[in-house]
Design an enzyme around this catalytic site. Sequence first.
Site, short mmCIF file in Angstrom:
data_model
loop_
_atom_site.label_atom_id
_atom_site.label_comp_id
_atom_site.label_asym_id
_atom_site.label_seq_id
_atom_site.Cartn_x
_atom_site.Cartn_y
_atom_site.Cartn_z
N HIS A 128 64.00 -78.27 -3.67
CA HIS A 128 62.81 -78.43 -3.31
C HIS A 128 61.82 -77.56 -4.29
O HIS A 128 61.89 -76.16 -4.38
CB HIS A 128 62.66 -77.56 -1.80
CG HIS A 128 61.35 -77.65 -1.40
ND1 HIS A 128 60.95 -78.89 -0.66
CD2 HIS A 128 60.32 -76.90 -1.05
CE1 HIS A 128 59.56 -78.59 -0.46
NE2 HIS A 128 59.20 -77.37 -0.58
N ASP A 171 57.98 -77.12 -5.11
CA ASP A 171 56.47 -77.09 -4.64
C ASP A 171 55.65 -77.09 -5.71
O ASP A 171 55.78 -76.34 -6.68
CB ASP A 171 56.18 -75.42 -4.04
CG ASP A 171 57.05 -75.51 -2.47
OD1 ASP A 171 56.58 -76.43 -1.94
OD2 ASP A 171 57.71 -74.67 -2.23
N ASP A 203 59.61 -80.03 4.43
CA ASP A 203 58.86 -78.80 4.43
C ASP A 203 57.38 -78.70 5.10
O ASP A 203 56.78 -77.65 5.32
CB ASP A 203 58.58 -78.14 3.19
CG ASP A 203 58.70 -76.71 2.96
OD1 ASP A 203 59.02 -75.89 3.96
OD2 ASP A 203 57.95 -76.11 2.20
N HIS A 225 51.95 -79.83 0.65
CA HIS A 225 51.82 -79.18 1.86
C HIS A 225 51.56 -77.46 1.76
O HIS A 225 51.41 -77.04 2.68
CB HIS A 225 53.40 -79.40 2.62
CG HIS A 225 54.53 -79.03 1.80
ND1 HIS A 225 54.94 -79.82 0.88
CD2 HIS A 225 55.24 -77.82 1.58
CE1 HIS A 225 56.18 -79.32 0.54
NE2 HIS A 225 56.22 -77.89 0.72
#
Length: 1019
Positions: A56, A58, A171, A440
């Site tokens: 993951h 970001d 997420d 997000h």
Amino acid sequence: MITRSHETLLKHRLRFFDDLVVAMVFLSFFLGLLLMTVSENDAAERIQAFVIPHSHMDVGWVYTVQESMHAYASNVYSSVVEELSRVKSRKFIAVEQEFFRLWWVNVATDWHKKQVRQLLKEGRLEFIIGGQVMHDEAVTDVDDAILQLTEGHGFLYETFGVRPRFGWHVDPFGASATTPVLFALAGFDAHLISRIDYDLKDDMQKNKKLQFVWRGSPSLKEKQEIFTHTMDQFSYCTPSYLPFSNRSGFYWNGVALFPDPPKDGIYPNMSLPVTKETVELYAQTMVDNIKQRAQWFRTSHVLWPWGCDKQFFNASVQFMNMDVLMNYINTHSDKYGVAVQYATLQDYFQTVHQTNLSWDVRGNQDFLPYSTEPFQAWTGFYGSRNVLKGVARRASSLLYAAESLFTRYRISYPDGPVQREWALDKLKALRWAVSEVQHHDGITGTESPKVADMYMEHLMQGMMGAEELLAAIFLLPQTLELSNDIHHTPQTRSTTHIIVYNPLAWNISTYINISVAYAMAVVLDDDGKAVPAQIQQSMESSTVYDLFFVVELGGLQYRKYIVQFPQSHCDTGSACGATHVARVVTFKKKNVSQWKRTGRKLLPVLNECYKLMFDQETNLLHSITDRQMRVRVQQDFWEYEANGDVHSGPISDNYIFTASGSAIPAYKSVAMEIVPGKVVSEIRQYFYREEEDKNHTYSVVTRVPVGFEGRLACFRLEQSYKVGPLEINRETVFRTRTSLKNNRTLFTDNNGYQMMKRTYKTFVNNTIARNYYPMVRAAYIQDDSSRVVFLGERAHGVASLSQGQLEVMLHRRLWNNQEWNLGYNLTLNDSSVVRPVLWMMLGSPSALSSIYQQEALELQHRPVVMPIDQPRAGGVEKFSGPFVQPVVVPQNLHMQTLSIPGWNYSPDHTQHLHSLNLGRPQYTVHNKTDKTIMFHNSYVNQDLMERVREVMRGIGELTRVQERSLTGTWNISDLQRWSWKTNESVRKEGEISPLIGNYNDFNVTIYPKEIRTFFIYFK
């Protein structure tokens, strides 16, 4: 014992693995209890676990994109490709395309690129979602969600010929019902979510309801349904607790280090290696977790995500250990009752699909708001970093205008001086900046200050490039000729030339506002006629004046206006007579402590649609009357006081809103000015925190359009707010109290796509925060006779906490001493002044239902106003640039995008793959002889058959229309999505028919809420 607070905090908020060492103290006892309930023989059949390696990553949050690329992201793709190439059984899913694209362009060697292509052919590397980012679902506008998905898909299809088929929204903080519709339209076969309300997830786990078929649109229903998998309580991260080690487990490469990777390759918190001594202990831990998860799903197939934030930067040590562990489990499969395999999402979903089970149907309910425990309602981010939210939407609106204007230019001037490659580079920079901020932890306002600065920098740079493009389009191909038929005007100090462009495919009549330095001005249109105007003293400065003037524009049409400033007195019989000089009327400041009997001295402000009554006792709005009824309305500013000490109780932060009590009035006195006008009447209200304050803390300016009877602008009341800087730990709302009997029921939009009914709910704790919802474009309250609508040009949090009330959170400034927030600089100490705009409408539900969505789009895409240099001295200039025919679609149809993609791929999939195999794309989706445009048609109310050739006549002559998937990578006639059996009856015959690819007769039927994408070829 472990509390819900500890569990959810660790699962959802501690996103770095160095924190997991701290987590063990709490998780050991919790997991121990769970494991006692799971035996080796619980499953009736052998469980098949699909181990899905992932990282993951970001695109922002704590570290900038550049910092992340340097510290770990580049190494993820380099090492994963190398390790997958070594062992044929290994697999990996790649999600966020911004990092992959940067790696592909700037880091990957020719060998890496060759291996990526081979791994994709073998199905061992799979692109999931395929967007630039994993976009937020609460505060992202539908247009921007489509944009970021389209940009990512275009890159993947152009480069590899692949088209993602699965969602992986693990997420985002809650799940919107719009996202599954978009993913279905993009051709996805299945979708995956994770963050939903804690109590709902508990219930779904117990009842094996984590998987369902989601019909996100009540209009499209099964036509765009999608199978959806909800991750269980362990979410997207591998459970890290090891009963035999004080280190976290399954993360053998440890935790990424910033700013630089360690030279010796030794990272913090590297998991205990898998050895002869530890392999059985690891195996039992993994098997126990797999069996626990299997109890929550209907099939014996378990999705076991292996990874978490910032993982696989050393894929070698990861796979080396997991290979041994998985081989051990499979060798002892009879003993454990479990078999494991590396997998992609396609492997897992295809296996579930082949079970041919019938699944429950979920309608258009969303999963908002999202809470991780009673005092952790993730509703604060709806209002966090209001400035960034506003700039992001302005950038999106500018991009929308620039795309359509450049498209028209290229068709009219294929050999014009504005070069295609230069223009597309400008557009691409803004596309990518707008896409990036939809992350997000971007548009949500939940990032660190330096990351917020990064987003702002990229947006501002992209906007500057788009403005350069607009200026070039407006100026380079145009000529200025002298005109003899223009009205005589007095000698002027100076002249300002302004171009106004309407980016919507509707005719509009509205006013625009510019700041000028003189007390008098005359505005002439491109025919030399004086237009109605109004000038008045600005509230911002005594040396600045606000000039309002009326503009009438066709769809996708621009006009030039000349603003002249007379040197001497103006004769009302000349062009000056069209300009009204408005005077400011000042009212005495009123202290709240001195309010007595209110409602006796009411002052009306009128236009053709409304009568607003202001109370001179309070300087507040008292009521609004439309053509049919009168509604009591009072508006003012309130504040929630937030707790900043974690030892004293629950806190608010950039994610979470926790009201420590009811809101309190944020002012003790109010001042008012009214500016009666002939284009707009303006009411200025100033709110003072203390009676003796000389400077106000808050202000609201309400503008009432005048002279627009029978036109849409008549129905809007524009309100501009100035809020801040706030005191620390204050959250400010603008509260509208009315006489409506709405029973605290609120309606808010889902990403600007559809409206959702929000019924007030009572909770044991945190009721205020858990009744907050995101408003992206619109929110309203209503009863049987009246509706009050608010439209926004950026996202906010909204609630209806009392009868007839609607409040909008405009700004937040918070600080707390929670170690996690302090460590990552996520306390939201936002000292900015914010200036959001809302449009308010009032009327009967039936009257407003047909116009408020169009008004929302007119607010989002207001006319683009561009001052240009004076082109020629001497004489009066008349604009005689290229004639621009309007492009007008019916008012219940919206042209959502009109653009030249600029991708290098053939619309014919077979031809494109052939070109890629030859190593050279041989077709450009837009070149000088074959013009292709992608636009989305988003329906509004009813079925509509449109002859595309007629609609597009103002742009050029069509030769062919081809329908595509949402993001343009599929010919719609080739797209065959998986069909999932449901527990509901099969669709009746005669409902929405299948789509076809090519429209030889140019007729297209569009149904309510459809978003349709076409490639349109011009002569």
